[in-house]
Design an enzyme around this catalytic site. Sequence first.
Site, PDB file in Angstrom:
ATOM      1  N   VAL A   1      45.004  31.922  32.032  1.00 17.81           N
ATOM      2  CA  VAL A   1      44.239  31.081  32.955  1.00 17.81           C
ATOM      3  C   VAL A   1      43.066  31.966  33.368  1.00 17.81           C
ATOM      4  O   VAL A   1      43.228  32.887  34.162  1.00 17.81           O
ATOM      5  CB  VAL A   1      45.098  30.634  34.165  1.00 17.81           C
ATOM      6  CG1 VAL A   1      44.251  29.869  35.171  1.00 17.81           C
ATOM      7  CG2 VAL A   1      46.268  29.781  33.688  1.00 17.81           C
ATOM      8  N   PRO A   2      41.896  31.720  32.794  1.00 17.90           N
ATOM      9  CA  PRO A   2      40.797  32.696  32.813  1.00 17.90           C
ATOM     10  C   PRO A   2      40.019  32.830  34.128  1.00 17.90           C
ATOM     11  O   PRO A   2      38.842  32.505  34.216  1.00 17.90           O
ATOM     12  CB  PRO A   2      39.895  32.197  31.690  1.00 17.90           C
ATOM     13  CG  PRO A   2      40.097  30.718  31.693  1.00 17.90           C
ATOM     14  CD  PRO A   2      41.545  30.525  32.035  1.00 17.90           C
ATOM     15  N   CYS A   3      40.687  33.356  35.145  1.00 17.57           N
ATOM     16  CA  CYS A   3      40.010  33.567  36.424  1.00 17.57           C
ATOM     17  C   CYS A   3      38.905  34.614  36.307  1.00 17.57           C
ATOM     18  O   CYS A   3      37.990  34.641  37.131  1.00 17.57           O
ATOM     19  CB  CYS A   3      41.018  33.952  37.510  1.00 17.57           C
ATOM     20  SG  CYS A   3      42.016  35.393  37.131  1.00 17.57           S
ATOM     21  N   HIS A   4      38.948  35.439  35.262  1.00 18.91           N
ATOM     22  CA  HIS A   4      37.895  36.437  35.064  1.00 18.91           C
ATOM     23  C   HIS A   4      36.550  35.800  34.732  1.00 18.91           C
ATOM     24  O   HIS A   4      35.513  36.434  34.851  1.00 18.91           O
ATOM     25  CB  HIS A   4      38.294  37.436  33.960  1.00 18.91           C
ATOM     26  CG  HIS A   4      38.504  36.812  32.616  1.00 18.91           C
ATOM     27  ND1 HIS A   4      39.689  36.190  32.266  1.00 18.91           N
ATOM     28  CD2 HIS A   4      37.685  36.704  31.541  1.00 18.91           C
ATOM     29  CE1 HIS A   4      39.592  35.737  31.031  1.00 18.91           C
ATOM     30  NE2 HIS A   4      38.381  36.029  30.569  1.00 18.91           N
TER      31      HIS A   4
END
Length: 157
Positions: A119-122
């Site tokens: 889950v690409p919070c970056h």
Amino acid sequence: MESCTINSPLGHTKIIGNDEGVSSISIVDSEDKISETIPEPLQKCAEQLMAYFENSLKVFDLKLNPKGTEFQKKVWKQLETIPYGKTMSYLELSKQLGDAKAIRAVASANGKNPLWIIVPCHRVIGRDGSLTGYAGGLHRKQWLLNHESQNKQQSLF
């Protein structure tokens, strides 16, 4: 719940989950030993993470089972829509979720994302393009964004 620790370019990565899905992926700064065997429910996740780091996977296909509030899960689901190699500001994310004024709550939910990379919070950055908070450290966020960049800087030496 089962767990394993794998090595990644950014450090030891702990995966937790079961047949219902992966519930947590995190960088561990401790000296957790690399797992000699990976439990069957976590094998696909470990394989896909390694493929991501080897540049042969851009979209994950995993059964996920994160623990969080309904609002957090809504934010995390929206994070999954940010394409590989792209970024979005916290304000844009808040607007997509229907309330530009919820930016602090969205940022807080983003920071509690238990599924590192998947889950690409970056991919969420400041409105001015700055790197803002990242649970794994800003150096890892920068590494991930560089890794996904389509215009990778080539070393001259």
